[in-house]
Design an enzyme around this catalytic site. Structure first.
Site, PDB file in Angstrom:
ATOM      1  N   ASP A  32      61.915  34.511  -6.990  1.00 41.44           N
ATOM      2  CA  ASP A  32      62.166  33.440  -7.962  1.00 41.44           C
ATOM      3  C   ASP A  32      62.477  32.170  -7.184  1.00 41.44           C
ATOM      4  O   ASP A  32      63.166  32.234  -6.166  1.00 41.44           O
ATOM      5  CB  ASP A  32      63.365  33.806  -8.871  1.00 41.44           C
ATOM      6  CG  ASP A  32      63.317  33.098 -10.215  1.00 41.44           C
ATOM      7  OD1 ASP A  32      63.308  31.850 -10.213  1.00 41.44           O
ATOM      8  OD2 ASP A  32      63.290  33.779 -11.244  1.00 41.44           O
ATOM      9  N   VAL A  58      56.125  31.190  -5.950  1.00 48.41           N
ATOM     10  CA  VAL A  58      54.956  32.084  -5.879  1.00 48.41           C
ATOM     11  C   VAL A  58      53.624  31.346  -5.966  1.00 48.41           C
ATOM     12  O   VAL A  58      52.569  31.980  -5.917  1.00 48.41           O
ATOM     13  CB  VAL A  58      54.985  33.192  -6.963  1.00 48.41           C
ATOM     14  CG1 VAL A  58      56.187  34.096  -6.759  1.00 48.41           C
ATOM     15  CG2 VAL A  58      54.981  32.615  -8.362  1.00 48.41           C
ATOM     16  N   LYS A 106      45.804  43.126  -4.993  1.00 51.46           N
ATOM     17  CA  LYS A 106      44.567  43.656  -4.400  1.00 51.46           C
ATOM     18  C   LYS A 106      44.842  44.165  -2.990  1.00 51.46           C
ATOM     19  O   LYS A 106      44.434  45.268  -2.615  1.00 51.46           O
ATOM     20  CB  LYS A 106      43.530  42.535  -4.393  1.00 51.46           C
ATOM     21  CG  LYS A 106      42.215  42.890  -3.743  1.00 51.46           C
ATOM     22  CD  LYS A 106      41.195  41.786  -4.052  1.00 51.46           C
ATOM     23  CE  LYS A 106      40.107  41.747  -3.006  1.00 51.46           C
ATOM     24  NZ  LYS A 106      40.321  40.695  -1.996  1.00 51.46           N
ATOM     25  N   TYR A 146      51.205  24.861 -20.871  1.00 50.98           N
ATOM     26  CA  TYR A 146      51.664  26.257 -20.914  1.00 50.98           C
ATOM     27  C   TYR A 146      50.555  27.150 -21.473  1.00 50.98           C
ATOM     28  O   TYR A 146      50.190  28.157 -20.862  1.00 50.98           O
ATOM     29  CB  TYR A 146      52.913  26.341 -21.784  1.00 50.98           C
ATOM     30  CG  TYR A 146      53.555  27.710 -21.842  1.00 50.98           C
ATOM     31  CD1 TYR A 146      54.115  28.277 -20.706  1.00 50.98           C
ATOM     32  CD2 TYR A 146      53.617  28.418 -23.033  1.00 50.98           C
ATOM     33  CE1 TYR A 146      54.724  29.538 -20.760  1.00 50.98           C
ATOM     34  CE2 TYR A 146      54.223  29.669 -23.097  1.00 50.98           C
ATOM     35  CZ  TYR A 146      54.776  30.222 -21.960  1.00 50.98           C
ATOM     36  OH  TYR A 146      55.377  31.456 -22.020  1.00 50.98           O
ATOM     37  N   LYS A 150      48.441  30.040 -19.317  1.00 53.51           N
ATOM     38  CA  LYS A 150      48.486  31.458 -19.674  1.00 53.51           C
ATOM     39  C   LYS A 150      47.097  31.976 -20.038  1.00 53.51           C
ATOM     40  O   LYS A 150      46.762  33.125 -19.735  1.00 53.51           O
ATOM     41  CB  LYS A 150      49.465  31.689 -20.826  1.00 53.51           C
ATOM     42  CG  LYS A 150      50.925  31.430 -20.449  1.00 53.51           C
ATOM     43  CD  LYS A 150      51.450  32.438 -19.429  1.00 53.51           C
ATOM     44  CE  LYS A 150      52.944  32.300 -19.212  1.00 53.51           C
ATOM     45  NZ  LYS A 150      53.454  33.261 -18.220  1.00 53.51           N
TER      46      LYS A 150
END
Ligand code: UDP
Length: 312
Positions: A32, A58, A106, A146, A150
């Site tokens: 985070d 991330v 992966k 947003y 998504k």
């Protein structure tokens, strides 16, 4: 030991997910960058030998040592005021962040889970919303950052599944509430509860006739866990189908708190969906999931949390 990675693990949903995974016997790595998450949400896990926390964004190249069996990508600002404040970060974590997390899945041969949203349906023209509905999203409106990130996440997830054979799961999360929501995250339930507890006016946007269907956090997390452990690859709605108008919700919260607060009406934000209710037939039939906590009980538990936060 099964090893799970949770991005956004210090957030509202991410931290409850870390709790659940640890209870299921997983080793948990929580990532985070604390842009909307809070270490207070995982403070009780620090010192647990099966839990580790990495402060990391991330959207950057992602490397985690050792084996990983499951990756849950939950990192993202998720409340309308957060993604209005952090529009580019919101787009980046849904696009670059999802790409990096899929790349890691992966490389590790891990199963990947993306936290998508009912916002992919936008201001829906079909009600309630089944997963087969493609939605009604304004890509250039304020919520577009947003919604589209998504939608991109879902497309990228399916591409990794189809092209690279990565095992993937896609959840569409409907409005969820409970302990560890931020008091000031701007969403209806924390806003109304903190206003009611302070005897301030409750700010209902528009005339309050718009509807939402709110799910208590433990139910949502149970849906997450069941979906990950299933073999279902297509998007699945998880949410409580009990629909309520926002005005009704505000009145319920005034009543629960015994507050002297009144309701005031403010402008409805642009593109605010008029209705929202999940069709949960798939969740019921494929993973045997349904909500167990009714709104009254869930709101009471949440209220207890906000009371303790406000008195702290
Ligand atoms: N809302 C409101 N007052 C507030 C915060 C939100 O009336 O102080 C309304 C908002 O306009 C929306 C609904 O409550 O119609 C749910 O908003 P929320 O931000 O919780 O989530 P959304 O479902 O819109 O993402």
């Amino acid at each position: 030991m099964i090893r799970s990675l949770v991005t956004g693990g210090a957030g509202f949903l991410g931290s409850h997910l870390c709790d659940r995974l640890l209870a299921e016997g997983h080793e948990v790595v929580c990532l985070d960058n604390l842009s909307t998450g809070d270490v207070a949400n995982i403070a009780h896990l620090m010192g647990n030998p099966h839990f580790s926390f990495i402060n990391y964004d991330v959207t950057n190249y992602l490397f985690v040592d050792g084996t990983i069996d499951f990756i849950f990508h939950f990192a993202s600002p998720a409340s309308p005021i957060d993604y209005l404040k952090l529009p580019i970060q919101t787009l980046k974590v849904g696009s670059l962040g999802t790409h990096k997390a899929l790349g890691l899945a992966k490389a590790k041969g891990a199963r990947f889970f993306i936290a998508s949203t009912s916002e992919v349906y936008g201001d829906p023209l079909i009600h309630p919303q089944p997963e087969s509905y493609w939605g009604n999203v304004n890509p250039v409106g304020p919520r577009g950052v947003y919604d589209e990130s998504k939608r991109f996440s879902e497309a990228m997830t399916m591409a990794y599944h189809r092209y690279h054979g990565v095992e993937t799961r896609i959840i569409r999360i409907f409005n969820t509430y409970g302990e560890r929501m931020r008091i000031n995250d701007g969403r209806a339930i924390p806003a109304f509860m903190s206003q009611a507890l302070r005897n301030e006016d409750l700010t209902v946007f528009g005339d309050g006739s718009q509807t939402r269907s709110v799910c208590y956090v433990s139910d949502l997390i149970d849906g997450v866990y069941r979906l990950m452990m299933s073999d279902y690859q297509l998007p699945m709605n998880i949410g409580n189908p009990e629909e309520v108008t926002i005005l009704e919700l505000a009145k319920e919260i005034i009543q629960l708190t015994g507050s002297r607060s009144k309701i005031i009406f403010q402008d409805l934000p642009q593109d605010d969906p008029k209705v929202r209710q999940p069709d949960i037939t798939k969740a019921q039939t494929i993973i045997g999931w349904g909500p167990k906590v009714n709104r009254h009980d869930g709101l009471l538990k949440t209220l207890k949390y906000f009371k303790s936060k406000l008195n702290a």
